[in-house]
Every structure is written in structure tokens, then in C-alpha cells.
Design a protein around this motif. Structure first.
Motif, PDB file in Angstrom:
ATOM      1  N   GLY B  93       0.561  -1.328   0.286  1.00 36.61           N
ATOM      2  CA  GLY B  93       0.041  -0.143  -0.042  1.00 36.61           C
ATOM      3  C   GLY B  93       0.768   1.067  -0.112  1.00 36.61           C
ATOM      4  N   ALA B  94       2.155   0.947   0.332  1.00 37.01           N
ATOM      5  CA  ALA B  94       3.137   2.630   0.578  1.00 37.01           C
ATOM      6  C   ALA B  94       3.244   2.527  -1.211  1.00 37.01           C
ATOM      7  CB  ALA B  94       4.115   2.326   1.342  1.00 37.01           C
ATOM      8  N   ASN B  95       3.979   3.437  -0.755  1.00 35.60           N
ATOM      9  CA  ASN B  95       4.570   3.756  -2.792  1.00 35.60           C
ATOM     10  C   ASN B  95       5.877   4.246  -2.864  1.00 35.60           C
ATOM     11  OD1 ASN B  95       1.852   4.478  -3.649  1.00 35.60           O
ATOM     12  ND2 ASN B  95       1.643   6.423  -2.880  1.00 35.60           N
ATOM     13  N   ASN B  96       6.857   3.674  -2.050  1.00 38.37           N
ATOM     14  CA  ASN B  96       8.037   4.085  -2.119  1.00 38.37           C
ATOM     15  C   ASN B  96       8.495   2.797  -1.672  1.00 38.37           C
ATOM     16  OD1 ASN B  96       9.456   4.164   1.028  1.00 38.37           O
ATOM     17  ND2 ASN B  96       7.209   5.709   0.539  1.00 38.37           N
ATOM     18  N   LEU B  97       9.976   3.045  -1.891  1.00 35.96           N
ATOM     19  CA  LEU B  97      11.394   1.807  -1.372  1.00 35.96           C
ATOM     20  C   LEU B  97      11.964   2.112  -1.048  1.00 35.96           C
ATOM     21  CD1 LEU B  97      11.895   0.222  -5.176  1.00 35.96           C
ATOM     22  CD2 LEU B  97      10.625  -0.861  -3.532  1.00 35.96           C
ATOM     23  N   PHE B  98      11.995   1.627   0.678  1.00 30.25           N
ATOM     24  CA  PHE B  98      13.327   1.733   1.020  1.00 30.25           C
ATOM     25  C   PHE B  98      14.544   0.552   1.030  1.00 30.25           C
ATOM     26  CE2 PHE B  98      11.623   4.154   4.229  1.00 30.25           C
ATOM     27  CZ  PHE B  98       9.936   4.166   4.250  1.00 30.25           C
ATOM     28  N   PHE B  99      15.613   0.913   0.735  1.00 32.92           N
ATOM     29  CA  PHE B  99      16.876   0.282  -0.157  1.00 32.92           C
ATOM     30  C   PHE B  99      17.765   0.269   1.219  1.00 32.92           C
ATOM     31  CE2 PHE B  99      16.913  -0.071  -4.690  1.00 32.92           C
ATOM     32  CZ  PHE B  99      15.286   1.199  -4.836  1.00 32.92           C
ATOM     33  N   GLY B 100      18.636  -0.815   0.903  1.00 34.16           N
ATOM     34  CA  GLY B 100      19.681  -0.811   2.296  1.00 34.16           C
ATOM     35  C   GLY B 100      20.842  -0.495   1.012  1.00 34.16           C
ATOM     36  N   THR B 101      21.862  -0.524   2.610  1.00 34.68           N
ATOM     37  CA  THR B 101      23.089   0.461   1.853  1.00 34.68           C
ATOM     38  C   THR B 101      23.860  -0.267   0.262  1.00 34.68           C
ATOM     39  OG1 THR B 101      24.744  -0.606   4.040  1.00 34.68           O
ATOM     40  CG2 THR B 101      23.293   1.472   4.255  1.00 34.68           C
ATOM     41  N   GLY B 102      23.159  -1.343  -0.051  1.00 34.45           N
ATOM     42  CA  GLY B 102      24.177  -2.664  -1.167  1.00 34.45           C
ATOM     43  C   GLY B 102      25.553  -2.934  -1.234  1.00 34.45           C
ATOM     44  N   THR B 103      26.214  -3.865  -1.925  1.00 32.36           N
ATOM     45  CA  THR B 103      26.360  -4.724  -1.743  1.00 32.36           C
ATOM     46  C   THR B 103      27.695  -4.287  -3.206  1.00 32.36           C
ATOM     47  OG1 THR B 103      25.903  -5.995  -0.388  1.00 32.36           O
ATOM     48  CG2 THR B 103      27.738  -7.175  -1.111  1.00 32.36           C
ATOM     49  N   ARG B 104      28.619  -4.165  -2.664  1.00 31.27           N
ATOM     50  CA  ARG B 104      29.691  -4.371  -4.028  1.00 31.27           C
ATOM     51  C   ARG B 104      30.127  -5.840  -4.370  1.00 31.27           C
ATOM     52  NH1 ARG B 104      30.542  -0.850  -8.042  1.00 31.27           N
ATOM     53  NH2 ARG B 104      30.388   1.148  -6.561  1.00 31.27           N
ATOM     54  N   LEU B 105      29.638  -6.689  -5.467  1.00 29.54           N
ATOM     55  CA  LEU B 105      30.461  -7.561  -5.556  1.00 29.54           C
ATOM     56  C   LEU B 105      30.937  -7.577  -6.279  1.00 29.54           C
ATOM     57  CD1 LEU B 105      30.291 -10.898  -5.725  1.00 29.54           C
ATOM     58  CD2 LEU B 105      27.958 -10.754  -6.853  1.00 29.54           C
ATOM     59  N   THR B 106      31.841  -8.436  -6.509  1.00 26.50           N
ATOM     60  CA  THR B 106      33.488  -8.520  -7.709  1.00 26.50           C
ATOM     61  C   THR B 106      33.501 -10.098  -7.623  1.00 26.50           C
ATOM     62  OG1 THR B 106      34.303  -6.639  -6.643  1.00 26.50           O
ATOM     63  CG2 THR B 106      35.736  -7.878  -7.911  1.00 26.50           C
ATOM     64  N   VAL B 107      33.143 -10.381  -8.771  1.00 23.18           N
ATOM     65  CA  VAL B 107      34.115 -11.415  -9.347  1.00 23.18           C
ATOM     66  C   VAL B 107      35.551 -11.540  -9.511  1.00 23.18           C
ATOM     67  CG1 VAL B 107      32.948 -13.902 -11.106  1.00 23.18           C
ATOM     68  CG2 VAL B 107      30.974 -11.820  -9.321  1.00 23.18           C
ATOM     69  N   ILE B 108      36.507 -12.663  -9.833  1.00 17.32           N
ATOM     70  CA  ILE B 108      37.740 -12.711  -9.620  1.00 17.32           C
ATOM     71  C   ILE B 108      37.610 -13.534 -10.507  1.00 17.32           C
ATOM     72  CG2 ILE B 108      39.682 -12.694  -8.456  1.00 17.32           C
ATOM     73  CD1 ILE B 108      38.524 -12.333  -5.921  1.00 17.32           C
ATOM     74  N   PRO B 109      38.042 -13.414 -11.838  1.00 15.84           N
ATOM     75  CA  PRO B 109      38.908 -14.263 -12.703  1.00 15.84           C
ATOM     76  C   PRO B 109      39.428 -15.255 -12.786  1.00 15.84           C
ATOM     77  CG  PRO B 109      39.281 -12.331 -13.422  1.00 15.84           C
ATOM     78  CD  PRO B 109      38.601 -12.356 -12.126  1.00 15.84           C
TER      79      PRO B 109
END
Lengths: 114, 109
Positions: B93-109
Motif C-alpha cells: 500500500g505504500a508508494n516507495n522503496l526503502f533501500f539497503g546500503t548495497g553490496t559491491r560484488l566483485t567476481v575474480i576471474p
């Protein structure tokens, strides 16, 4: 390309000044959302408009205001700027009034306050 | 009040290894959960949502109400998965998203 455009890309201004950020939603989208992304706080929802009317408010400061015009573009006005206002400001648009309509994000405007 | 927590700011895995990006939320009701991704020089975009129960680019996420988690998983990481991942929550019923602070994923070759 999501179809959402934001201008300007970069903005450098001094403390105490006022700036206006502009967002054009995807064609046909009625909702516009504004988010602030700073280094320490992540993505914070600021405000949402739907078809010209304010629909939801988040952590938006009183120094900030926004509006959505009849052609559905939106502007975010930031006044009495402080150093802490330096951030990336994202605009997103969606077809409907809220979730679960997918939000499409613009490229952002990077604001630097010196 | 609702909150989204992504405990890892940075996560590195080798190519071909399994990857799990953690997301925990606090909300007393039944939220709608999403994962958004931002690849280098690209815009933030929706990756998947829990109500769809789908697998996108090999990623899946299951909503665990008991543990209030919505972890993002992929059995075999690829280099092109390197990106910033955000978990987001919407209250019905709300109109917006609450985001987390994020995770930077690095995939090592």
C-alpha cells in the motif's frame, strides 16, 4: 537506457545557493520518484509524485521541494545548500501510483556543494 | 519502522564459485522485497522481486519470513555479475522503496 532523463549530469555550487534538478520520466509513466544517494547513507527515498500530485514523502528536508508539471516532468529544488547535501540525486519513474509497478531509474545528477 | 540491512559492503568471489548476498529486513507486516542491480556505468535496474519467484541471470532469492531475510544467491558466479546490488523493501500500500546500503560484488576471474 531506461528512457528516464535527468539534467544536468553534474552540478557544482557553493554553500547557501539554490539549485534545480530536472527529470523527464519515460513516455507514458505517471509517477516520478526522487532519491538521494550519499556515501554514508545509501539510497534514500525523498518524495513521489503521481500525475502532478504529491503521493508520498520520505526523508526530504524542508529546504528541499519538488513538483511535477502537466507534461509530467519533475523538478527537485534544493535551497540553502550545505556541504552535506553533496550526493547523487536519482529520479525514477513508473507507470502507476506505486509498487508493484517497476521503477525505472535515470542516470542521476551528481551535486557537489563546496 | 522498516529497515533493510545489507551487512556486507564488499564481497569478492572467484568465477564459478557460489555467491550469496545477504539482506535482512525489519518490518512487522508482510513486505514486498526486491533486488536492484547497478552495473558499471549503467543505471540502477530491477533484478528480481520476491512475488515473481523467478530466476534472473541465474540469480534467485527466497523470502524467509521466519528469519526476515531475502538473500540473493547464484550457484556459479560469472565475471559479468560484478556490480552493486541493493535490496529494497516496500510496505504493502505504500508508494516507495526503502533501500539497503548495497553490496559491491566483485567476481575474480
Amino acid at each position: 537506457d531506461s528512457g528516464v532523463t535527468q539534467t544536468p549530469k553534474h552540478l557544482i555550487t557553493a554553500t547557501g545557493q539554490r539549485v534545480t534538478l530536472r527529470c523527464s520520466p519515460r513516455s507514458g509513466d505517471l509517477s516520478v520518484y526522487w532519491y538521494q544517494q550519499s556515501l554514508d547513507q545509501g539510497l534514500q527515498f525523498l518524495i513521489q509524485y503521481y500525475n502532478g500530485e504529491e503521493r508520498a514523502k520520505g526523508n526530504i528536508l524542508e529546504r528541499f521541494s519538488a513538483q511535477q508539471f502537466p507534461d509530467l516532468h519533475s523538478e527537485l529544488n534544493l535551497s540553502s545548500l550545505e556541504l552535506g547535501d553533496s550526493a547523487l540525486y536519482f529520479c525514477a519513474s513508473s507507470a502507476g501510483r506505486g509498487i508493484p509497478y517497476e521503477q525505472y531509474f535515470g542516470p542521476g545528477t551528481r551535486l557537489t556543494v563546496t | 519502522a522498516q529497515r533493510v540491512t545489507q551487512p556486507e559492503k564488499l564481497l569478492s568471489v572467484f568465477k564459478g564459485a557460489p555467491v550469496e548476498l545477504k539482506c535482512n529486513y525489519s518490518y512487522s507486516g508482510s513486505p514486498e522485497l526486491f533486488w536492484y542491480v547497478q552495473y558499471s556505468r549503467q543505471r540502477l535496474q530491477l533484478l528480481l522481486r520476491h512475488i515473481s519467484r523467478e530466476s534472473i541471470k541465474g540469480f534467485t532469492a527466497d523470502l524467509n519470513k521466519g528469519e526476515t531475510s531475502f538473500h540473493l544467491k547464484k550457484p556459479f558466479a560469472q565475471e559479468e555479475d560484478s556490480a552493486m546490488y541493493y535490496c529494497a523493501l516496500n510496505r504493502p500500500g505504500a508508494n516507495n522503496l526503502f533501500f539497503g546500503t548495497g553490496t559491491r560484488l566483485t567476481v575474480i576471474p
